[in-house]
Design a protein around this motif. Sequence first.
Motif, PDB file in Angstrom:
ATOM      1  N   PRO A 280       0.802  -1.232   0.000  1.00 42.05           N
ATOM      2  CA  PRO A 280       0.000   0.000   0.000  1.00 42.05           C
ATOM      3  C   PRO A 280       0.832   1.279   0.000  1.00 42.05           C
ATOM      4  O   PRO A 280       0.427   2.292  -0.592  1.00 42.05           O
ATOM      5  N   ILE A 281       2.001   1.253   0.653  1.00 40.37           N
ATOM      6  CA  ILE A 281       2.872   2.441   0.655  1.00 40.37           C
ATOM      7  C   ILE A 281       3.418   2.696  -0.742  1.00 40.37           C
ATOM      8  O   ILE A 281       3.439   3.847  -1.222  1.00 40.37           O
ATOM      9  N   LEU A 282       3.871   1.645  -1.413  1.00 40.98           N
ATOM     10  CA  LEU A 282       4.395   1.794  -2.767  1.00 40.98           C
ATOM     11  C   LEU A 282       3.306   2.292  -3.712  1.00 40.98           C
ATOM     12  O   LEU A 282       3.565   3.121  -4.592  1.00 40.98           O
ATOM     13  N   ARG A 283       2.094   1.793  -3.530  1.00 40.96           N
ATOM     14  CA  ARG A 283       0.966   2.231  -4.362  1.00 40.96           C
ATOM     15  C   ARG A 283       0.639   3.704  -4.113  1.00 40.96           C
ATOM     16  O   ARG A 283       0.371   4.464  -5.047  1.00 40.96           O
ATOM     17  N   ASP A 284       0.666   4.121  -2.845  1.00 46.05           N
ATOM     18  CA  ASP A 284       0.200   5.460  -2.495  1.00 46.05           C
ATOM     19  C   ASP A 284       1.257   6.545  -2.635  1.00 46.05           C
ATOM     20  O   ASP A 284       0.913   7.713  -2.849  1.00 46.05           O
ATOM     21  N   CYS A 285       2.557   6.185  -2.512  1.00 50.49           N
ATOM     22  CA  CYS A 285       3.591   7.225  -2.411  1.00 50.49           C
ATOM     23  C   CYS A 285       4.653   7.188  -3.502  1.00 50.49           C
ATOM     24  O   CYS A 285       5.544   8.038  -3.518  1.00 50.49           O
ATOM     25  N   SER A 286       4.591   6.218  -4.428  1.00 52.44           N
ATOM     26  CA  SER A 286       5.570   6.169  -5.521  1.00 52.44           C
ATOM     27  C   SER A 286       5.122   7.066  -6.669  1.00 52.44           C
ATOM     28  O   SER A 286       3.942   7.101  -7.011  1.00 52.44           O
ATOM     29  N   HIS A 287       6.086   7.738  -7.288  1.00 52.12           N
ATOM     30  CA  HIS A 287       5.795   8.541  -8.475  1.00 52.12           C
ATOM     31  C   HIS A 287       5.754   7.679  -9.722  1.00 52.12           C
ATOM     32  O   HIS A 287       4.869   7.816 -10.576  1.00 52.12           O
ATOM     33  N   SER A 288       6.745   6.751  -9.839  1.00 55.30           N
ATOM     34  CA  SER A 288       6.874   5.930 -11.049  1.00 55.30           C
ATOM     35  C   SER A 288       7.414   4.553 -10.695  1.00 55.30           C
ATOM     36  O   SER A 288       8.060   4.368  -9.658  1.00 55.30           O
ATOM     37  N   PHE A 289       7.146   3.605 -11.604  1.00 54.08           N
ATOM     38  CA  PHE A 289       7.674   2.247 -11.490  1.00 54.08           C
ATOM     39  C   PHE A 289       8.479   1.918 -12.740  1.00 54.08           C
ATOM     40  O   PHE A 289       8.110   2.330 -13.846  1.00 54.08           O
ATOM     41  N   MET A 290       9.576   1.164 -12.558  1.00 54.36           N
ATOM     42  CA  MET A 290      10.418   0.785 -13.681  1.00 54.36           C
ATOM     43  C   MET A 290      10.732  -0.705 -13.641  1.00 54.36           C
ATOM     44  O   MET A 290      10.917  -1.280 -12.571  1.00 54.36           O
ATOM     45  N   SER A 291      10.790  -1.310 -14.825  1.00 49.58           N
ATOM     46  CA  SER A 291      11.184  -2.703 -15.004  1.00 49.58           C
ATOM     47  C   SER A 291      12.362  -2.695 -15.968  1.00 49.58           C
ATOM     48  O   SER A 291      12.250  -2.160 -17.084  1.00 49.58           O
ATOM     49  N   VAL A 292      13.500  -3.258 -15.555  1.00 50.31           N
ATOM     50  CA  VAL A 292      14.720  -3.104 -16.344  1.00 50.31           C
ATOM     51  C   VAL A 292      15.442  -4.436 -16.527  1.00 50.31           C
ATOM     52  O   VAL A 292      15.321  -5.347 -15.713  1.00 50.31           O
ATOM     53  N   GLU A 293      16.201  -4.528 -17.591  1.00 51.40           N
ATOM     54  CA  GLU A 293      16.989  -5.722 -17.875  1.00 51.40           C
ATOM     55  C   GLU A 293      18.220  -5.781 -16.962  1.00 51.40           C
ATOM     56  O   GLU A 293      18.667  -4.769 -16.426  1.00 51.40           O
TER      57      GLU A 293
END
Length: 391
Positions: free
Chosen positions: A295-308
């Motif tokens: 819930p913290i990551l959902r509520d307080c993150s600006h962006s998500f990244m998936s990287v090689e």
Amino acid sequence: MLKVSKNPNYTGEVCELFSKDAAQATRAFHQQIEGYTPTPLVSLPNLAKQLGVKAILVKDESKRFGLNAFKVLGGSYALGRVLAEHLNMDISEIDLKTVASKLEKPLVFTTATAGNHGTGVAWAAREMAQKAVVYMPAGSPQASVDRIRGLGAECIVTDVNYDDTVRLANQTAEENGWMLVQDTAWEGYEQIPTWISQGYMTMADEAVEQAEAMEEGLPTHVLLQAGVGAMAGGVLGFLADRLGADNFNAIIGEPAAADCIYRSGLAGEMVNVTGSLSSIMAGLACGEPNPVTWPILRDCSHSFMSVEDKVAATGMRILGNPLKGDEAVISGESGAITMGMLYLLMTTEEGRAHAEMMGLGEDSVVMLFSTEGDTNPARYRRIVWEGEQAL
């Protein structure tokens, strides 16, 4: 190479479990451990200038208690809380060196790990004169197995992936009456994972205190790596309460082979990733989000990244081979992913478009957490010396 999604579910809502007051309690526990000292917060001014940001601050966790990784913060605090509860004592009364004398016989703690968490649990169990049994997923490096056994723990490598190894450790603990100390949660098993994530706040509390004393100042951007999200959520929860969630942008990164937080961010709810979850970032190769910190990551993150994987490898080479005048940081695969992310965001055409969306620019103070050193020395040399996983 980079998949980026702006978080559509941002609210900035803070969580009282991961407040600045809770962080003070966890740090007070760690401060009484012999050998405690804050790990360095390293400024890289020449790299910052080259990448076009105001400052880059790297928290170097290779210096933590001589264990080459941050995970001991969570394991030791959780074991302390478990023993305090078992003895009906307050956590402030737990002394690692004397707590064993208050028990009739040692407790047995068990966990599943990709390496660093198990090392932390084994170390804390040894310091408290307790026993530890550590399970590792298929393909785990022998160096990690040897390190855990060298701390006096039993270490068993399974023939299944990380998430299935967690289930095996839980089953074995129930059958034997052992205490499971796992850094992810599920329904009915939330208290100990919460304590583990709270333990990680010591690292963030130190970093903010150090940044306040530096001319670069407090971060405008924080890049955090995630496996199940226990560290990322605990640190982000603290920073949101301590700095104000609207005063910085948090970017969460993961390996593409195990990007459960990225996919959960897109969906707005927890999404599991299955399969082998194979990545050089062993500590982040986890397919099921931690429901305590999600819930913290959902509520307080600006962006998500998936990287090689090659993004993390690039970060390792940058940190270990700095520009003239900057300090070297020995960072392992899971520790260097965020540096690789920042480099690609600021130096590639695709990345710069995402960087603009994130507000990254010449006024940005970027904080990174290098959560491990060269915990797999042979692979570190293959990547940094021989150029394995090149861009």
